[in-house]
Scaffold this active site. Structure first.
Site, PDB file in Angstrom:
ATOM      1  N   TYR A  83      -0.826 -12.185  -6.488  1.00 53.28           N
ATOM      2  CA  TYR A  83      -2.227 -11.942  -6.836  1.00 53.28           C
ATOM      3  C   TYR A  83      -2.946 -13.282  -6.967  1.00 53.28           C
ATOM      4  O   TYR A  83      -4.092 -13.430  -6.533  1.00 53.28           O
ATOM      5  CB  TYR A  83      -2.311 -11.165  -8.152  1.00 53.28           C
ATOM      6  CG  TYR A  83      -1.801  -9.745  -8.055  1.00 53.28           C
ATOM      7  CD1 TYR A  83      -2.626  -8.724  -7.614  1.00 53.28           C
ATOM      8  CD2 TYR A  83      -0.489  -9.431  -8.388  1.00 53.28           C
ATOM      9  CE1 TYR A  83      -2.160  -7.412  -7.526  1.00 53.28           C
ATOM     10  CE2 TYR A  83      -0.006  -8.134  -8.298  1.00 53.28           C
ATOM     11  CZ  TYR A  83      -0.847  -7.131  -7.872  1.00 53.28           C
ATOM     12  OH  TYR A  83      -0.377  -5.844  -7.780  1.00 53.28           O
ATOM     13  N   ASN A 104      -8.474  -0.214  -3.768  1.00 57.98           N
ATOM     14  CA  ASN A 104      -8.396  -0.283  -2.313  1.00 57.98           C
ATOM     15  C   ASN A 104      -8.511   1.105  -1.687  1.00 57.98           C
ATOM     16  O   ASN A 104      -7.651   1.947  -1.908  1.00 57.98           O
ATOM     17  CB  ASN A 104      -7.049  -0.918  -1.936  1.00 57.98           C
ATOM     18  CG  ASN A 104      -6.849  -1.030  -0.447  1.00 57.98           C
ATOM     19  OD1 ASN A 104      -7.783  -0.833   0.315  1.00 57.98           O
ATOM     20  ND2 ASN A 104      -5.641  -1.362  -0.049  1.00 57.98           N
ATOM     21  N   CYS A 112      -2.121  -3.708   0.678  1.00 61.25           N
ATOM     22  CA  CYS A 112      -2.085  -4.099  -0.731  1.00 61.25           C
ATOM     23  C   CYS A 112      -0.664  -4.047  -1.274  1.00 61.25           C
ATOM     24  O   CYS A 112      -0.373  -4.652  -2.298  1.00 61.25           O
ATOM     25  CB  CYS A 112      -3.009  -3.205  -1.551  1.00 61.25           C
ATOM     26  SG  CYS A 112      -2.561  -1.467  -1.498  1.00 61.25           S
ATOM     27  N   HIS A 113       0.229  -3.349  -0.578  1.00 59.37           N
ATOM     28  CA  HIS A 113       1.611  -3.288  -1.053  1.00 59.37           C
ATOM     29  C   HIS A 113       2.319  -4.625  -0.875  1.00 59.37           C
ATOM     30  O   HIS A 113       3.390  -4.830  -1.411  1.00 59.37           O
ATOM     31  CB  HIS A 113       2.371  -2.184  -0.324  1.00 59.37           C
ATOM     32  CG  HIS A 113       2.360  -2.313   1.166  1.00 59.37           C
ATOM     33  ND1 HIS A 113       1.273  -1.964   1.940  1.00 59.37           N
ATOM     34  CD2 HIS A 113       3.290  -2.785   2.027  1.00 59.37           C
ATOM     35  CE1 HIS A 113       1.565  -2.197   3.218  1.00 59.37           C
ATOM     36  NE2 HIS A 113       2.772  -2.707   3.292  1.00 59.37           N
ATOM     37  N   GLU A 139       9.472  -2.469   5.491  1.00 58.67           N
ATOM     38  CA  GLU A 139       9.079  -3.644   6.263  1.00 58.67           C
ATOM     39  C   GLU A 139      10.213  -4.662   6.351  1.00 58.67           C
ATOM     40  O   GLU A 139      10.388  -5.322   7.368  1.00 58.67           O
ATOM     41  CB  GLU A 139       7.835  -4.294   5.647  1.00 58.67           C
ATOM     42  CG  GLU A 139       6.630  -3.372   5.703  1.00 58.67           C
ATOM     43  CD  GLU A 139       5.309  -4.109   5.466  1.00 58.67           C
ATOM     44  OE1 GLU A 139       5.359  -5.330   5.193  1.00 58.67           O
ATOM     45  OE2 GLU A 139       4.253  -3.475   5.572  1.00 58.67           O
TER      46      GLU A 139
END
Length: 148
Positions: A83, A104, A112-113, A139
């Site tokens: 962040y 979001n 945002c993940h 991912e």
DNA sequence: ATATGCTCTAGAA
DNA sequence: TTCTAGAGCATAT
């Protein structure tokens, strides 16, 4: 405006869109039926690393949140930023980034993940932090497979 | 004008 | 090393 949904584990991913512009993405237990752009099903199956040419309606504009969403969109597949790092890039305070992520309108499109706390812990995610963990896991394994 | 938030850092314990 | 307090700021109410 069209709307549809696809699955991700126990969750449904509801998508509101127009052509290539995504207006809203939501994780829900039940969702209205309908087709979604192929990018979603492929991405969630680990067979795609980008949503191009789809774009989020949230990244346009000159508001502070739009700036933040643009910075977040730059995070490469399989990587994360804190962040604080996003805050520095968008010239604001980390808590503002937290707020922007919480609101979001288009998760996945604006990844945002991939924004985690400075100590590496996942941070929050609504409606369920497990979704964030699952996405990061997806991912990680997918990018590893693509590099073998 | 005040409350809130998916934070971070510094300083105390 | 863990815990607490407060900074800091855009948005929503």
């Amino acid at each position: 405006m069209r709307q549809g949904a696809c699955s991700f584990g126990l969750w449904k991913v509801a998508v509101d869109y127009d052509d290539t512009v995504i207006h809203r993405v939501r994780f829900m237990r039940t969702a209205p039926e309908g087709p979604v752009p192929i990018q979603f099903t492929r991405f969630l199956a680990g067979k795609r690393t980008t949503f191009a040419p789809l774009t989020s309606a949230a990244v346009s504009g000159d508001g502070k949140y739009a700036q933040i969403y643009r910075e977040v969109s730059r995070i490469p597949y399989g990587e994360t930023r804190s962040y604080g790092e996003i805050a520095a890039a968008a010239e604001t305070h980390p808590r503002v980034v937290g707020n922007a992520m919480a609101r979001n309108p288009t998760p996945l499109i604006v990844p945002c993940h991939r924004v985690v706390a400075s100590d590496g812990s996942p941070g929050g995610f609504s409606p369920d932090p497990d979704i964030k963990k699952n996405l990061l896991q997806l991912e990680k394994t997918t990018s590893r497979r693509l590099f073998s």
